[in-house]
Design a protein around this motif. Sequence first.
Motif: not given
Length: 122
Positions: A1-14
């Motif tokens: 998972m990648a998140c932005d600088s506010l800690g919100r997920s921006v991309r998922f990969l299983l």
Amino acid sequence: MACDSLGRSVRFLLAAGQSHDILAAPALIEGMTPQTLMADRAYDSSAFRQAIASLGAKAVIPSTRSRKTPIPHDPVLYPLRNRIERCFNKLKHFRRFATRYDRLARHFLAFAQFAVSMIWMR
């Protein structure tokens, strides 16, 4: 998972459960345009650092102890990496995500995307 600088997920990969996350990491960051990419010591590989550099981003990854010549990292930025941990913690408030009730990967991914959208709407 990648998140932005506010800690919100921006991309998922299983990824497969038995493989290491570093194998899926280049596919996860492909096409992104971050200024800085922070990761923990487990993501210290020359190939992944080259993938980050090809995006034009700065890698903030501490070197593993086994690396012969340690690569320095920014000690001021590295503590901010806990935002990804906080992002996972927010997702684990959803019981279905935390206990992985879904047997199929596509069902788990669909619920993860739903949970992330609920977090974004807060």
